[in-house]
Design an enzyme around this catalytic site. Structure first.
Site, PDB file in Angstrom:
ATOM      1  N   ASP A  40       0.783  -1.183  -0.044  1.00 36.94           N
ATOM      2  CA  ASP A  40      -0.051  -0.074  -0.046  1.00 36.94           C
ATOM      3  C   ASP A  40       0.839   1.142   0.080  1.00 36.94           C
ATOM      4  OD1 ASP A  40      -1.746   2.061   0.242  1.00 36.94           O
ATOM      5  OD2 ASP A  40      -2.717   1.094   1.961  1.00 36.94           O
ATOM      6  N   PHE A  41       0.844   2.005  -1.126  1.00 38.04           N
ATOM      7  CA  PHE A  41       1.965   3.100  -1.229  1.00 38.04           C
ATOM      8  C   PHE A  41       1.252   4.287  -0.271  1.00 38.04           C
ATOM      9  CE2 PHE A  41       4.656   2.608  -4.952  1.00 38.04           C
ATOM     10  CZ  PHE A  41       4.719   0.987  -4.797  1.00 38.04           C
ATOM     11  N   THR A 105       6.173  11.031 -16.414  1.00 39.78           N
ATOM     12  CA  THR A 105       5.015  11.392 -16.939  1.00 39.78           C
ATOM     13  C   THR A 105       5.653  12.821 -17.649  1.00 39.78           C
ATOM     14  OG1 THR A 105       3.122  12.588 -16.854  1.00 39.78           O
ATOM     15  CG2 THR A 105       4.405  12.633 -14.822  1.00 39.78           C
ATOM     16  N   ASP A 106       5.054  13.087 -18.928  1.00 43.98           N
ATOM     17  CA  ASP A 106       5.314  14.235 -19.470  1.00 43.98           C
ATOM     18  C   ASP A 106       4.729  15.659 -18.820  1.00 43.98           C
ATOM     19  OD1 ASP A 106       2.756  12.851 -20.084  1.00 43.98           O
ATOM     20  OD2 ASP A 106       2.218  14.740 -21.082  1.00 43.98           O
ATOM     21  N   TYR A 129      -0.371  16.291  -9.707  1.00 45.19           N
ATOM     22  CA  TYR A 129       0.125  15.241 -10.233  1.00 45.19           C
ATOM     23  C   TYR A 129       1.413  15.207 -10.757  1.00 45.19           C
ATOM     24  CZ  TYR A 129       0.658  11.157 -13.559  1.00 45.19           C
ATOM     25  OH  TYR A 129       0.965   9.953 -14.008  1.00 45.19           O
TER      26      TYR A 129
END
Ligand code: NDP
Length: 299
Positions: A40-41, A105-106, A129
């Protein structure tokens, strides 16, 4: 090669279960795995015992808080999952001499301009994010562990929900569809990412100096609008029920479709470094999307 795979049921995690299998013994976990292997992160420190108990040579992390808009209202959770937990994995990987594979991610970039960005381009995330994903990357690089970070964009898979499926559903129900046409990127299959990961891991095992941060997306570029048209016309041509007329899929600018999180307009990533280092050919985005559509629709 003894591999610990975390986040096994996400888009990329699912494909990694397949692609990593021939490399060695894979222990694949996620948040639903029973204790003591529950990964569980949102409780980052619990991951340390899991890495120590598994004692892998490679840790592959496909878990993430990927709900980009939701992250704006739960930044602590996004940070725990995308940054703090990743830092724990990196620290543990460094301690046992394991290689850590991670995806980014970009959205670590601000998306200004029109040129594809290289790995060393300045980062400037626009969202929670993006900021938390960048923090995760930085914790890995600071840890000193051998790592492979693959930054990608617009990920889809045959399994689970994705943009193409949403467009097909809407196209079957509505007479008019409006889709953003000023965000440019490359739809990238989870299967391609998983296959590149397996290939890169084999290469890095023989040539550890190739470890590092790379951009990994399918070739070519498109907008969400052209991507939607591609998907809908593909389905229409094969006789799937589509209500919207071809000229009733309409482009709109991002500013007319407000969302909690800001997204980069230019998501182009330059993949030259990855292709050169690992001797890879990256297929055009259309090839992978057609394959995914065939899997989803043609049976
Ligand atoms: P998914 O959302 O499909 O998978 C993420 C996985 O993480 C899910 O299985 C999710 O479980 C799991 N997860 C969420 N919260 C926790 C938690 N607290 N503990 C453990 N696991 C958790 O993402 P993708 O496969 O698409 O993404 C893989 C990687 O690629 C990520 O690092 C992502 O940031 C990156 N990426 C993705 C892009 C995209 O368009 N999707 C674009 C660019 C980069 P559950 O489903 O149960 O919540």
């Amino acid at each position: 090669m003894k591999i610990l795979l975390l986040g096994k049921n996400g888009q990329v995690g699912w494909e990694l279960q397949r692609a990593l299998a021939p490399l060695g013994e894979v222990t694949a976990l996620d948040v639903d795995t029973p204790a003591p292997w529950r990964a569980d992160f949102s409780e980052p420190q619990t991951l340390a015992a899991i890495v120590r108990a598994a004692a892998p040579e490679v840790v592959v992390n496909a878990a993430a808080h990927t709900a980009v808009d939701k992250a704006e209202s739960e930044p602590e959770l996004a940070r725990a999952i995308n940054a703090t937990a990743v830092g724990v994995l990196a620290r543990e990987a460094a301690a046992i001499g394991a290689t850590l594979v991670h995806y980014s991610t970009d959205y670590v970039f601000d998306g200004s301009g029109h040129a594809p960005r290289g790995e060393d381009a300045p980062t400037a995330p626009l969202s929670v994010y993006g900021r938390t994903k960048l923090e995760g990357e930085e914790l890995i690089r600071a840890s000193g562990c051998r790592h492979l970070i693959l930054r990608t964009s617009w990920v889809y898979a045959a399994r689970g929900g994705n943009f193409a499926r949403t467009m097909l559903k809407l196209a079957a129900e509505r007479e008019v569809l409006t889709v953003i046409d000023d965000q440019i990127g490359a739809p990238t299959g989870a299967d391609l990412l998983a296959d590149v990961t397996a290939h890169a891991l084999r290469t890095i095992a023989a040539r550890p100096a190739l470890a590092g941060t790379y951009h990994c997306v399918a070739a070519g570029e498109t907008s969400w609008f052209d991507y939607a048209r591609f998907v809908v016309e593909w389905a229409r041509a094969r006789g799937h029920p589509i209500k919207v007329a071809p000229d009733a899929i309409r482009p709109i600018p991002t500013r007319e479709y407000p969302t909690p999180a800001r997204r980069p307009l230019n998501s182009r990533l330059d993949t030259a470094k990855l292709r050169a280092a690992f001797g890879l050919h990256l297929p055009p985005w259309q090839a992978g999307v057609e394959r995914m559509l065939a899997e989803v629709l043609d049976h």
